[in-house]
Every structure is written in C-alpha cells, then in structure tokens.
Design a protein around this motif. Structure first.
Motif, PDB file in Angstrom:
ATOM      1  N   ARG A 167     -40.311 -38.871  56.144  1.00 24.72           N
ATOM      2  CA  ARG A 167     -40.294 -37.718  55.053  1.00 24.72           C
ATOM      3  C   ARG A 167     -39.129 -37.299  54.807  1.00 24.72           C
ATOM      4  O   ARG A 167     -38.938 -36.961  53.533  1.00 24.72           O
ATOM      5  CB  ARG A 167     -41.565 -36.981  55.443  1.00 24.72           C
ATOM      6  CG  ARG A 167     -42.891 -37.491  55.706  1.00 24.72           C
ATOM      7  CD  ARG A 167     -43.556 -37.818  54.154  1.00 24.72           C
ATOM      8  NE  ARG A 167     -44.577 -38.600  54.319  1.00 24.72           N
ATOM      9  CZ  ARG A 167     -45.176 -39.159  53.250  1.00 24.72           C
ATOM     10  NH1 ARG A 167     -44.843 -38.924  51.972  1.00 24.72           N
ATOM     11  NH2 ARG A 167     -46.356 -39.755  53.322  1.00 24.72           N
ATOM     12  N   LYS A 168     -38.206 -36.884  55.666  1.00 25.79           N
ATOM     13  CA  LYS A 168     -36.876 -36.185  55.373  1.00 25.79           C
ATOM     14  C   LYS A 168     -36.212 -37.147  54.446  1.00 25.79           C
ATOM     15  O   LYS A 168     -35.453 -36.490  53.652  1.00 25.79           O
ATOM     16  CB  LYS A 168     -36.546 -36.007  56.745  1.00 25.79           C
ATOM     17  CG  LYS A 168     -35.086 -35.137  56.749  1.00 25.79           C
ATOM     18  CD  LYS A 168     -35.394 -33.548  56.517  1.00 25.79           C
ATOM     19  CE  LYS A 168     -34.057 -32.754  56.746  1.00 25.79           C
ATOM     20  NZ  LYS A 168     -34.395 -31.411  56.672  1.00 25.79           N
ATOM     21  N   PHE A 206     -29.244 -32.594  52.818  1.00 23.88           N
ATOM     22  CA  PHE A 206     -30.513 -32.730  53.800  1.00 23.88           C
ATOM     23  C   PHE A 206     -30.973 -31.364  53.995  1.00 23.88           C
ATOM     24  O   PHE A 206     -32.147 -31.124  54.238  1.00 23.88           O
ATOM     25  CB  PHE A 206     -30.343 -33.411  55.245  1.00 23.88           C
ATOM     26  CG  PHE A 206     -30.459 -35.104  55.050  1.00 23.88           C
ATOM     27  CD1 PHE A 206     -31.560 -35.502  54.935  1.00 23.88           C
ATOM     28  CD2 PHE A 206     -29.213 -35.838  55.169  1.00 23.88           C
ATOM     29  CE1 PHE A 206     -31.683 -36.869  54.582  1.00 23.88           C
ATOM     30  CE2 PHE A 206     -29.278 -37.351  55.158  1.00 23.88           C
ATOM     31  CZ  PHE A 206     -30.673 -37.757  55.021  1.00 23.88           C
ATOM     32  N   ARG A 207     -30.023 -30.283  53.909  1.00 25.47           N
ATOM     33  CA  ARG A 207     -30.256 -28.913  54.261  1.00 25.47           C
ATOM     34  C   ARG A 207     -31.065 -28.466  52.924  1.00 25.47           C
ATOM     35  O   ARG A 207     -31.885 -27.605  53.073  1.00 25.47           O
ATOM     36  CB  ARG A 207     -29.032 -28.131  54.555  1.00 25.47           C
ATOM     37  CG  ARG A 207     -28.335 -28.418  56.004  1.00 25.47           C
ATOM     38  CD  ARG A 207     -27.064 -27.888  56.197  1.00 25.47           C
ATOM     39  NE  ARG A 207     -27.310 -26.305  56.251  1.00 25.47           N
ATOM     40  CZ  ARG A 207     -26.498 -25.325  56.249  1.00 25.47           C
ATOM     41  NH1 ARG A 207     -25.044 -26.104  56.275  1.00 25.47           N
ATOM     42  NH2 ARG A 207     -26.402 -24.055  56.285  1.00 25.47           N
ATOM     43  N   LEU A 208     -30.389 -28.916  51.751  1.00 20.03           N
ATOM     44  CA  LEU A 208     -30.998 -28.397  50.566  1.00 20.03           C
ATOM     45  C   LEU A 208     -32.436 -28.761  50.535  1.00 20.03           C
ATOM     46  O   LEU A 208     -33.344 -27.907  49.763  1.00 20.03           O
ATOM     47  CB  LEU A 208     -30.373 -28.997  49.332  1.00 20.03           C
ATOM     48  CG  LEU A 208     -28.848 -28.272  49.362  1.00 20.03           C
ATOM     49  CD1 LEU A 208     -28.123 -29.178  48.165  1.00 20.03           C
ATOM     50  CD2 LEU A 208     -28.894 -27.092  48.855  1.00 20.03           C
ATOM     51  N   GLN A 229     -18.949 -26.729  49.704  1.00 21.13           N
ATOM     52  CA  GLN A 229     -20.427 -26.808  49.782  1.00 21.13           C
ATOM     53  C   GLN A 229     -21.270 -25.973  50.859  1.00 21.13           C
ATOM     54  O   GLN A 229     -22.138 -25.567  50.777  1.00 21.13           O
ATOM     55  CB  GLN A 229     -20.840 -28.244  49.427  1.00 21.13           C
ATOM     56  CG  GLN A 229     -20.377 -28.871  48.139  1.00 21.13           C
ATOM     57  CD  GLN A 229     -20.744 -30.380  47.889  1.00 21.13           C
ATOM     58  OE1 GLN A 229     -21.801 -30.966  48.645  1.00 21.13           O
ATOM     59  NE2 GLN A 229     -19.889 -31.029  47.391  1.00 21.13           N
ATOM     60  N   ARG A 230     -20.473 -26.364  52.110  1.00 20.86           N
ATOM     61  CA  ARG A 230     -21.272 -26.097  53.257  1.00 20.86           C
ATOM     62  C   ARG A 230     -20.984 -24.771  53.482  1.00 20.86           C
ATOM     63  O   ARG A 230     -21.699 -23.959  53.865  1.00 20.86           O
ATOM     64  CB  ARG A 230     -20.234 -26.920  54.546  1.00 20.86           C
ATOM     65  CG  ARG A 230     -20.937 -28.459  54.523  1.00 20.86           C
ATOM     66  CD  ARG A 230     -20.545 -29.012  55.843  1.00 20.86           C
ATOM     67  NE  ARG A 230     -19.144 -29.147  56.050  1.00 20.86           N
ATOM     68  CZ  ARG A 230     -18.354 -30.178  55.506  1.00 20.86           C
ATOM     69  NH1 ARG A 230     -19.125 -31.242  55.049  1.00 20.86           N
ATOM     70  NH2 ARG A 230     -17.151 -30.296  55.630  1.00 20.86           N
ATOM     71  N   LYS A 231     -19.905 -24.103  52.941  1.00 18.29           N
ATOM     72  CA  LYS A 231     -19.424 -22.725  53.033  1.00 18.29           C
ATOM     73  C   LYS A 231     -20.610 -21.726  52.208  1.00 18.29           C
ATOM     74  O   LYS A 231     -20.793 -20.602  52.535  1.00 18.29           O
ATOM     75  CB  LYS A 231     -18.103 -22.376  52.675  1.00 18.29           C
ATOM     76  CG  LYS A 231     -16.871 -22.917  53.733  1.00 18.29           C
ATOM     77  CD  LYS A 231     -15.680 -22.512  53.159  1.00 18.29           C
ATOM     78  CE  LYS A 231     -14.516 -22.885  54.021  1.00 18.29           C
ATOM     79  NZ  LYS A 231     -13.174 -22.754  53.586  1.00 18.29           N
ATOM     80  N   LEU A 232     -20.556 -22.473  50.861  1.00 24.27           N
ATOM     81  CA  LEU A 232     -21.418 -21.810  49.951  1.00 24.27           C
ATOM     82  C   LEU A 232     -22.887 -21.490  50.371  1.00 24.27           C
ATOM     83  O   LEU A 232     -23.459 -20.796  50.555  1.00 24.27           O
ATOM     84  CB  LEU A 232     -21.316 -22.754  48.687  1.00 24.27           C
ATOM     85  CG  LEU A 232     -22.591 -22.279  47.729  1.00 24.27           C
ATOM     86  CD1 LEU A 232     -22.150 -20.860  46.988  1.00 24.27           C
ATOM     87  CD2 LEU A 232     -22.652 -23.247  46.394  1.00 24.27           C
ATOM     88  N   LEU A 233     -23.380 -22.924  51.109  1.00 28.30           N
ATOM     89  CA  LEU A 233     -24.719 -22.711  51.794  1.00 28.30           C
ATOM     90  C   LEU A 233     -24.774 -21.818  52.711  1.00 28.30           C
ATOM     91  O   LEU A 233     -25.775 -21.029  52.914  1.00 28.30           O
ATOM     92  CB  LEU A 233     -25.275 -24.252  52.164  1.00 28.30           C
ATOM     93  CG  LEU A 233     -26.392 -24.532  52.508  1.00 28.30           C
ATOM     94  CD1 LEU A 233     -27.453 -23.931  51.708  1.00 28.30           C
ATOM     95  CD2 LEU A 233     -26.840 -25.902  52.749  1.00 28.30           C
TER      96      LEU A 233
END
Length: 321
Positions: A146-147, A173-175, A200-204
């Motif tokens: 499902r992921k 995958f985190r989004l 992108q990782r820093k923003l998240l």
C-alpha cells in the motif's frame, strides 16, 4: 501467457495517443526526439510498438509511446509497423508486457514501479498483484504494498518529477504520509524553487519541526505572509530564495539559537577581523569553542607569517596541565 499477436502496418491516426491505461512512464508532455523519419521507420521495424486492438481501426498503445509520438509528428497518416494484440487479452497480461518492455532495457524508475503496482492492486487486488508482479518490482518486495501504491496518488506532475529525479524518493515516501493540504503545500515550494534533494529533506524536516512546536499545520505555516514574501521575492533568484527560506524556517524553529547567533555576530563585529580571516562558533553552539581560520594564497606567504603567528598561539601543553 498465450497471446497471439499479429504483425500489421497501422496508420498512426488510428492509434489513440490519449489513452494511457497501460502507460507506466509518467510523462505528461511528450517531446519529439531528433531521429529522422527514416530512422524512426527502422526503429519501428526492429522493435515494433505493441498496441491493443480496441475495435476496428482503433488501437491503444501498450509500448513505444515515444516512437509513436515521434512518428505522428512527422506525418499523421504514416503507416507504422506494429504488433497487435487482440482485444480479449487479459489486463494482467497486457500490464505484464508493458512492464517487461521497460525491464528489457533498464530498471523501472520508482514512479514507474509505483504506477504499475497501483494499477495492479486497483485491477486485481493486492494478493494477485503480489503474485503477478511482486518479484518483478524491487520496491514491492522491500516496502508495504500500500505504501508503494500511494505514490501513484501524487499526481502526474509529481510522478514525473520523481521519475526524472527532481523529487527525492525518500521525501516522496514521507510526503504520502501527510495530510493532502500539507503535502501539496510542500510540493508547490519544491517545484517553485526547484529544490535539490538535500534542500527538499531540509524543508520537510524544518516544517515538521515547526508543526510539532507550534501545533500548526504545514500548509498554514507555508501560507504565512513572511514565507510567501520570500518565495515571491521579485529580485531574488531560486537559490537565493531557498537560502532565505531555509534560514527563516530555522530561525522560527530555534529562536534561542537565532538570538545566540545574533550575539555572536555582534561579538565578531567588534573584533573587526581583517580580510581572509574568519571566526566561527561550534555547531549549534554545543560548546564555547571558537575556531579561527586564516587564509593564505600560497605556501610562501604562509611560511613568512608562521614564525610570528606561532609565538602568539596558546601553549596547548600548559593548558592541558
């Protein structure tokens, strides 16, 4: 699999280029390649497109969408050599052919795997999808089914960015675990500023930290005027906007660190170090250590200054005692 495909010459205008039922590659805007008409015809002969017969004089693309697109740009009534599979062919067999066409030349991208897995689950259910494609999709064997399927819900634009490497896989995958409004707000910033994978990782991370600290949704955080002013800055370019945005997010997350940083800059300002000299604090002010860096243009310049500088350095042995 017992499919009786027929080799036929088909007019390009009989092929439905809009139907993407079996398309796994998430490209929304196909662009013509450079091969000449003769080269395209040769490609169609050596590796003919696979099409599904929908009804008389109407076909659906299964493989080689780019080739068909390129041929159609040359001339709409051009005849293309195709392998035609009958309309009664089972969907799982057609989807398997579309996947194998990619596997014949390379590993499918994350976006292609997610799209294939999503279609399989939607059409056949997770159990049968695993039986049919579990060993052909590397991510399906590593992640919860499902992921992987939820990635397909990001939409064509984001799947295309994921396919082309403009959207980081781990970030994607985190989004999918976020609320839709928060996910869309982050994706909008990523696209507008063309953020690198690390940014992108820093923003998240920063938005998640701010969300936890203030108990405010990420979409609300990013819709604040101060962040919109940065993103819409009329004179700054994307890298400059990115730097300003990250700094402002860090300041909001760690206000005490910002205050300490301000005090440290005032301290350095009073010292007025000359050009080529930098004074830095420890990371996040984890201790009181200060680092002095002096730049020299070459060894000779350094050698001339070293004797005098060496005398002024603290005696580490005495300090240790």
């Amino acid at each position: 699999m017992n499919i009786k495909a027929q080799y036929r010459k088909i007019s390009i205008n009989e092929i439905d280029q809009d139907d993407r039922t079996y398309s796994l590659t998430p490209i929304s805007d196909w662009r013509p390649h450079s091969p000449t008409g003769k080269a395209l015809v040769c490609q169609a002969i050596t590796r003919p497109p696979l099409v599904l017969e929908k009804k008389a004089a109407e076909y659906l693309i299964v493989t080689s969408r780019q080739l068909i697109y390129d041929l159609s740009r040359k001339t709409a009534d051009h005849l293309c050599d195709c392998l035609v599979i009958p309309a009664e062919t089972k969907p799982e067999e057609i989807l398997a052919l579309a996947l194998e066409d990619i596997l014949a030349t390379r590993l499918p991208s994350v976006a292609e795997q997610a799209t294939c897995w999503h279609k399989a689950i939607d059409w056949f259910g997770e159990k049968k999808a695993k039986e049919l494609f579990g060993d052909r999709l590397t991510l399906a064997s590593k992640l919860q089914g499902r992921k992987l399927a939820t990635l397909a819900g990001l939409g064509d634009k984001n799947l295309e960015a994921l396919h082309q490497g403009a959207l980081d896989m781990k970030v994607a995958f985190r989004l999918v675990d976020l609320e839709e409004k928060d996910r869309n707000a982050l994706l909008e910033v990523i696209h507008l500023l063309n953020l690198s994978n690390s940014n992108q990782r820093k923003l998240l991370d920063l938005c998640n930290e701010l969300h936890r600290r203030k108990n405010v949704s990420i979409s609300e955080i990013l819709s604040d005027d101060e962040f919109n002013d940065i993103i819409d800055h009329p004179e700054a370019n994307p890298p400059q906007k990115t730097a300003m945005l990250m700094k402002r997010l860090r300041d909001c997350c760690f206000p005490r660190l910002r205050e300490t940083e301000t005090e440290f800059r005032k301290f350095i300002g009073k010292l007025n170090p000359p050009k080529g000299v930098s004074i830095n604090h420890s990371p996040s002010f984890e201790n009181d250590a200060i680092t002095l860096t002096v730049n020299y243009s070459n060894r000779e310049e350094f050698s001339e200054s070293w004797p005098t500088m060496k005398k002024s350095l603290p005696n580490r042995k005495k300090q240790a005692e």
